[in-house]
Write a protein that holds these residues in place. Structure first.
Motif, PDB file in Angstrom:
ATOM      1  N   GLN A  38      -5.925  -0.214  -1.190  1.00 29.39           N
ATOM      2  CA  GLN A  38      -5.146  -0.564  -2.023  1.00 29.39           C
ATOM      3  C   GLN A  38      -6.054  -0.299  -2.871  1.00 29.39           C
ATOM      4  O   GLN A  38      -6.105   0.326  -4.412  1.00 29.39           O
ATOM      5  CB  GLN A  38      -4.516  -1.847  -2.403  1.00 29.39           C
ATOM      6  N   THR A  48       1.224  -1.167   0.076  1.00 26.55           N
ATOM      7  CA  THR A  48       0.252   0.327  -0.039  1.00 26.55           C
ATOM      8  C   THR A  48       0.921   1.417   0.169  1.00 26.55           C
ATOM      9  O   THR A  48       0.285   2.406   0.003  1.00 26.55           O
ATOM     10  CB  THR A  48      -0.723  -0.103   1.092  1.00 26.55           C
ATOM     11  N   GLU A  93      -7.584   3.628  -3.284  1.00 28.79           N
ATOM     12  CA  GLU A  93      -6.518   4.537  -3.837  1.00 28.79           C
ATOM     13  C   GLU A  93      -6.547   4.348  -4.984  1.00 28.79           C
ATOM     14  O   GLU A  93      -5.687   5.239  -5.974  1.00 28.79           O
ATOM     15  CB  GLU A  93      -5.154   3.597  -2.921  1.00 28.79           C
ATOM     16  N   CYS A 130      -5.701  -3.507   4.262  1.00 31.72           N
ATOM     17  CA  CYS A 130      -4.713  -3.396   3.089  1.00 31.72           C
ATOM     18  C   CYS A 130      -4.658  -3.735   2.012  1.00 31.72           C
ATOM     19  O   CYS A 130      -4.924  -2.713   1.139  1.00 31.72           O
ATOM     20  CB  CYS A 130      -3.756  -4.389   3.653  1.00 31.72           C
TER      21      CYS A 130
END
Length: 162
Positions: free
Chosen positions: A156, A92, A159, A152
């Motif tokens: 990810q 990440t 994002e 996580c």
């Protein structure tokens, strides 16, 4: 400890020192302790190597993450579920153009996790394969790691959409 002559550091006493430096982003200090371990004939354990991977991840030193991950395999250390959770955390923090390097490391260490990460990185998480692969992965890992690794993966994915 070193100056006492009777109580020398080992892998277990070196591990928290490396972790402290890693959490503080002090790469050269963490590496110095690792080098001292090697000079003393000590073999790093999974905790030492995981801390170094975290340190390199924070410092955006992807090649060193790969090198340390490979060292883990070379030393015959079996990565556990916590290791993969930490490795996902490093992913990440990694620049998108370097994902391939880390995906390859994960695939070598754990094919099931590698498959999930690969689908996510290649932006194929929208298809049914991702849900199936992720479900199989989460059925196979320990409960204490599920939440962190799931966070996580979600981070990810979010994002990538932003």
């Amino acid at each position: 400890m070193k100056t006492s002559g009777t109580c020398l550091p080992d892998s277990w006493t070196s591990s928290p020192l490396i972790t402290i430096h890693s959490c503080s982003g002090k790469v050269s200090e963490a590496e110095a302790i690792l080098n001292e371990m090697f000079e003393a004939g000590l073999v790093p354990n999974i905790f030492v190597l995981t801390s170094l991977i975290q340190c390199y991840g924070k410092a955006k030193r992807t090649d060193d993450v790969v090198k340390t991950s490979n060292r883990l395999i070379e030393l015959g250390i079996s990565p556990d579920d916590r290791f993969f959770g930490w490795f996902l955390n490093v992913i990440t923090q990694t620049r998108k153009k370097e994902f391939g390097k880390l995906t390859h490391c994960v695939e070598k260490s754990n094919a099931k996790l590698g498959s999930v990460v690969k689908l996510l990185v290649e932006e194929q998480a929208g298809d049914g394969n991702f849900k199936k692969e992720a479900s199989e992965l989460y059925d196979s890992i320990s409960t204490d790691v599920k939440k962190a690794s799931c966070n996580c993966l979600i981070a990810q994915r979010i994002e990538k959409k932003i």
